[in-house]
Scaffold this motif. Structure first.
Motif, mmCIF file in Angstrom:
data_model
loop_
_atom_site.group_PDB
_atom_site.id
_atom_site.type_symbol
_atom_site.label_atom_id
_atom_site.label_comp_id
_atom_site.label_asym_id
_atom_site.label_seq_id
_atom_site.Cartn_x
_atom_site.Cartn_y
_atom_site.Cartn_z
ATOM 1 N N ALA A 114 21.911 -5.387 4.178
ATOM 2 C CA ALA A 114 21.525 -6.708 3.675
ATOM 3 C C ALA A 114 20.251 -7.204 4.351
ATOM 4 O O ALA A 114 19.383 -7.799 3.713
ATOM 5 N N GLU A 115 20.143 -6.899 5.632
ATOM 6 C CA GLU A 115 18.963 -7.328 6.382
ATOM 7 C C GLU A 115 17.689 -6.730 5.777
ATOM 8 O O GLU A 115 16.671 -7.412 5.646
ATOM 9 N N ALA A 116 17.781 -5.437 5.396
ATOM 10 C CA ALA A 116 16.626 -4.774 4.791
ATOM 11 C C ALA A 116 16.264 -5.438 3.467
ATOM 12 O O ALA A 116 15.094 -5.543 3.106
ATOM 13 N N TYR A 117 17.280 -5.903 2.728
ATOM 14 C CA TYR A 117 17.034 -6.529 1.431
ATOM 15 C C TYR A 117 16.434 -7.919 1.596
ATOM 16 O O TYR A 117 15.442 -8.270 0.980
ATOM 17 N N ARG A 118 17.030 -8.687 2.489
ATOM 18 C CA ARG A 118 16.631 -10.094 2.593
ATOM 19 C C ARG A 118 15.252 -10.282 3.192
ATOM 20 O O ARG A 118 14.559 -11.246 2.876
ATOM 21 N N VAL A 119 14.837 -9.337 4.038
ATOM 22 C CA VAL A 119 13.517 -9.509 4.652
ATOM 23 C C VAL A 119 12.418 -9.455 3.593
ATOM 24 O O VAL A 119 11.357 -10.058 3.758
ATOM 25 N N HIS A 120 12.701 -8.777 2.466
ATOM 26 C CA HIS A 120 11.695 -8.722 1.398
ATOM 27 C C HIS A 120 12.085 -9.576 0.194
ATOM 28 O O HIS A 120 11.380 -9.612 -0.801
ATOM 29 N N ALA A 124 16.753 -14.705 -1.715
ATOM 30 C CA ALA A 124 18.059 -14.181 -2.115
ATOM 31 C C ALA A 124 19.194 -14.883 -1.377
ATOM 32 O O ALA A 124 19.160 -15.026 -0.156
ATOM 33 N N GLY A 125 20.185 -15.324 -2.115
ATOM 34 C CA GLY A 125 21.344 -15.987 -1.500
ATOM 35 C C GLY A 125 22.318 -14.965 -0.962
ATOM 36 O O GLY A 125 22.169 -13.762 -1.168
ATOM 37 N N ARG A 126 23.324 -15.473 -0.257
ATOM 38 C CA ARG A 126 24.351 -14.625 0.319
ATOM 39 C C ARG A 126 25.062 -13.758 -0.720
ATOM 40 O O ARG A 126 25.186 -12.552 -0.583
ATOM 41 N N GLY A 127 25.524 -14.451 -1.786
ATOM 42 C CA GLY A 127 26.301 -13.767 -2.816
ATOM 43 C C GLY A 127 25.477 -12.685 -3.488
ATOM 44 O O GLY A 127 25.920 -11.548 -3.634
ATOM 45 N N GLU A 128 24.251 -13.027 -3.849
ATOM 46 C CA GLU A 128 23.380 -12.078 -4.534
ATOM 47 C C GLU A 128 23.117 -10.871 -3.642
ATOM 48 O O GLU A 128 23.199 -9.728 -4.079
ATOM 49 N N THR A 129 22.823 -11.135 -2.351
ATOM 50 C CA THR A 129 22.535 -10.048 -1.419
ATOM 51 C C THR A 129 23.735 -9.121 -1.311
ATOM 52 O O THR A 129 23.621 -7.901 -1.395
ATOM 53 N N ARG A 130 24.905 -9.715 -1.135
ATOM 54 C CA ARG A 130 26.098 -8.907 -0.970
ATOM 55 C C ARG A 130 26.346 -8.047 -2.206
ATOM 56 O O ARG A 130 26.657 -6.860 -2.095
ATOM 57 N N ARG A 131 26.172 -8.654 -3.389
ATOM 58 C CA ARG A 131 26.370 -7.891 -4.626
ATOM 59 C C ARG A 131 25.411 -6.715 -4.680
ATOM 60 O O ARG A 131 25.785 -5.590 -4.997
ATOM 61 N N ARG A 132 24.152 -6.977 -4.340
ATOM 62 C CA ARG A 132 23.121 -5.941 -4.381
ATOM 63 C C ARG A 132 23.456 -4.811 -3.396
ATOM 64 O O ARG A 132 23.324 -3.624 -3.715
#
Lengths: 344, 328
Positions: A114-120, A124-132
């Motif tokens: 999730a950290e790799a996703y959110r830094v870019h 992105a919200g919590r729910g979206e990140t987790r789903r991704r």
């Protein structure tokens, strides 16, 4: 189409107490989307130093990097850290040799991806990140991703950990993936699965892959093109078929001969290359491979004094840095035989 | 987690038992009549005999030890001159101090706690701060100054640093009162004023080790593969350090800090002596000098309890920091 990754005359050196260590000396290559370039060589051949340069990961206080690395049209070498950082993980991602040490032991794997996703994806919200993240974990073949999300790396097997690394690398859909010995720390069966996964993902996402390995088997299985490195230089480069079927450089032939084969007599088949790689602070003159080359004497002093240039041989972009390629040796042998026949 | 706690507690109790037995035996192994030390002045044979009786020194060792431990757990009767019943935890009567040992401990423990706890907070903050700064600025003058400072700190002695600080802040500048202990509950300002030099000198000396330890650990962690992964993800430097490197570098610091704090709570003899503050350390030294058996027993046990507690705390913190420890 312009290749996604283009490297031109890349040089990496480290000043050390024993002099300047030249890890990479003038390496050039290009990779297009959807293709895999295998980079082969022994340890110390400069393949990992090349890989790190592709992400600008060298510590510039200790390493000097020159040349050009162009990723998606953007030049990397010499750019400030903050600018390179935006490319890392989003345009270029990397997976490493040992997934156990490459994952943070104290953080849950889901959080690490999730950290790799959110830094870019700042918004992105919590729910979206987790789903991704869960979608990505599922895509790389981690069973029960919803449950595994909250586990720690030590609760995963070696193969599963490498899948986590791959999920982390691909979570931002990078156009270029650099895999530094991705299967070396894994069991052979798991190795095959991971290579297959990489091949599938490449086809699906049209990712360009640079696959760094010392294992010619891995190259044969997963790469389209191959680049053989020795002492920081490219010695042979071309399509996998060409290079593995008809190797022209004595070093490539030597590497192939030192792979144990299941066919034929295993004892007789296995021929190690004599000697060991040169010290990178005191490179031999002329051709860097000449002290270990069986044919170095065939051309008088030439191999010892004149460094061979990387030039095109044959068709299809097969390139070689050798004064006396296998084909030439074969021709000479044939001539000798003919001459001997005539004399008789 | 519960199993982990129970296991740790059991082993702690066992350790304390072993320490108490050893201390007990050691005292009797000394080539000196235990009673002589307990009757410093006006010693006549009758009084000696009375003390001997009250301590039960003619009983077999096992019985004596049993009586002592029963006192700790359930309380016991002392002689009439010693105030009759002694409530649990009864650590016996000191003939030297003429008071119940438990009362002595209750008096001196807050003193030592007041010295050690704030000093430990200070030395950890100072040490880890210096370590962090010098790791981040490795090879620059900042690094050299920080490391020079910690080397100096490590080579100095507390009584020297303490004396210099006293000379400057108390006797020359007059900014601080002469050190001494006031209860925190009575007057927090005087409490801090009387102890701040002790905290500073302890912090100065101890932080040196932490600075070097934390610096080395951070530099090692920065070379770890997972830090490279964090950078490869495109994380900013602050996140690479803050979220990834620091947490991993902190484990060894916890270990050393636990041991140091545990040991310091057992008595900061030199600090107490330098600043003329009467805590657990001074009490222990005085007791040894006077051959005051019950007080020696009590101070050794107290020190052991602190070390054991500190170790338990370290284990718990470890488990909190490192998920891999939680399984075991």
């Amino acid at each position: 189409m312009d290749p996604y990754l283009r490297v031109t005359d890349l040089r990496v050196s480290f000043p050390t107490a024993d002099g300047v260590l030249r890890a990479v000396e003038g390496v050039s290559f290009a990779v297009e989307g959807g293709r895999t370039l295998g980079v082969v060589g022994e340890s110390g051949s400069g393949k990992s130093a090349t890989a790190l340069a592709l992400l600008g990961l060298h510590d510039l206080r200790r390493a000097t990097v020159t040349g050009q690395v162009t990723i998606g049209g953007r030049e990397l070498v010499g750019r400030p850290e903050t600018e390179i950082r935006r490319l890392r993980g989003r345009n270029v991602a990397m997976i490493f040799q040992d997934p156990l040490s490459a994952l943070h032991p104290y953080h849950r794997v889901g959080r690490q991806i999730a950290e790799a996703y959110r830094v870019h994806h700042r918004g992105a919200g919590r729910g979206e990140t987790r789903r991704r993240v869960i979608e990505m974990m599922d895509r790389v073949g981690i069973p029960q991703p919803d449950r595994r999300y909250d586990q720690y790396p030590h609760e995963f097997s070696g193969g599963m950990r490498q899948r986590v690394m791959i999920a982390m690398a691909l979570v931002n859909d990078p156009a270029l993936l650099i895999a530094d010995e991705p299967t070396t720390a894994l069991d052979v069966t798991v190795q095959a699965q991971i290579l297959e996964l990489l091949t599938d993902l490449r086809a699906e996402f049209r990712t360009a892959i640079v696959l760094i390995t010392h294992d010619l088997g891995v190259v044969g299985q997963a790469a389209d093109d191959v680049l053989v490195m020795y002492a920081g230089r490219i010695v042979e480069q071309g399509h996998v078929e060409q290079v593995l079927r008809t190797p022209q450089h004595p070093y490539t032939s030597g590497l192939l001969a030192s792979v144990p084969s299941l066919r034929g007599d295993p004892e007789a088949d296995l021929r190690p290359i004599p000697g060991s790689p040169p010290s990178l602070t005191e490179l031999p003159t002329g051709c860097v491979f000449h002290p270990r080359c069986r044919h170095a004497g065939a051309l008088g002093d030439r191999c010892r004094t004149e460094p061979p240039e990387l030039r095109v041989v044959g068709t299809g972009g097969h390139r070689l840095a050798c004064h006396l390629p296998t084909r030439e040796r074969a021709r000479r042998r044939a001539e000798d035989t003919t001459r001997a026949g005539v004399a008789r | 987690m519960l199993r982990f706690l129970v296991k740790r507690t059991l082993s702690a109790v066992l350790t304390l038992f072993a320490v108490s037995v050893l201390t007990f035996l050691m005292f009797f192994a000394l080539p000196r009549d235990p009673v002589s030390g307990m009757c410093p002045r006006n010693c006549n044979p009758e009084r000696l005999e009375r003390v001997r009786q009250e301590l039960g020194l003619s009983d077999p060792l096992v019985v004596q030890y049993g009586g002592y431990m029963r006192g700790v757990v359930a309380g016991r009767e002392l002689g009439a001159a010693q105030g009759g019943h002694c409530d649990a935890p009864c650590l016996g009567w000191s003939y030297v101090n003429n008071e119940a040992v438990t009362d002595t401990l209750v008096r001196v423990l807050p003193v030592t706690l007041s010295i050690v706890v704030p000093a430990a907070v200070l030395w950890l903050l100072l040490g880890m701060g210096l370590g962090l700064v010098s790791a981040l600025r490795r090879g620059t003058w900042v690094d050299r100054v920080a490391i020079g400072f910690s080397l100096t700190g490590a080579s100095l002695q507390l009584y020297f640093v303490g004396a210099v600080l006293l000379l400057i802040f108390v006797y020359t500048l007059g900014w601080l009162p002469v050190p001494g202990y006031t209860s925190l509950l009575d007057d927090p300002v005087r409490w801090a004023g009387g102890l701040v030099l002790a905290w500073l000198s302890l912090a100065l000396l101890c932080s040196a080790n932490y600075a070097r330890l934390f610096r080395a650990q951070l530099l090692e962690t920065l070379g770890e593969d997972f830090v490279r992964t964090a950078r490869a993800k495109g994380l900013p430097r602050s996140a690479v350090y803050g979220r990834h490197a620091l947490r991993a570098a902190i484990s060894p610091v916890i270990t050393v800090a636990g041991l140091d704090v545990g040991a310091a709570l057992g008595g900061t003899v030199i600090t107490e002596t330098t600043f003329g503050i009467h805590g657990l350390g001074r009490t222990a030294v005085d007791a040894v000098r006077a051959g005051d058996l019950p007080t020696i027993m009590a101070t050794v046990l107290a020190a052991a309890v602190f070390v054991v507690l500190a170790n338990m705390l370290v284990d718990l913190l470890y488990a909190a920091v490192d998920p891999r420890v939680r399984l075991g």
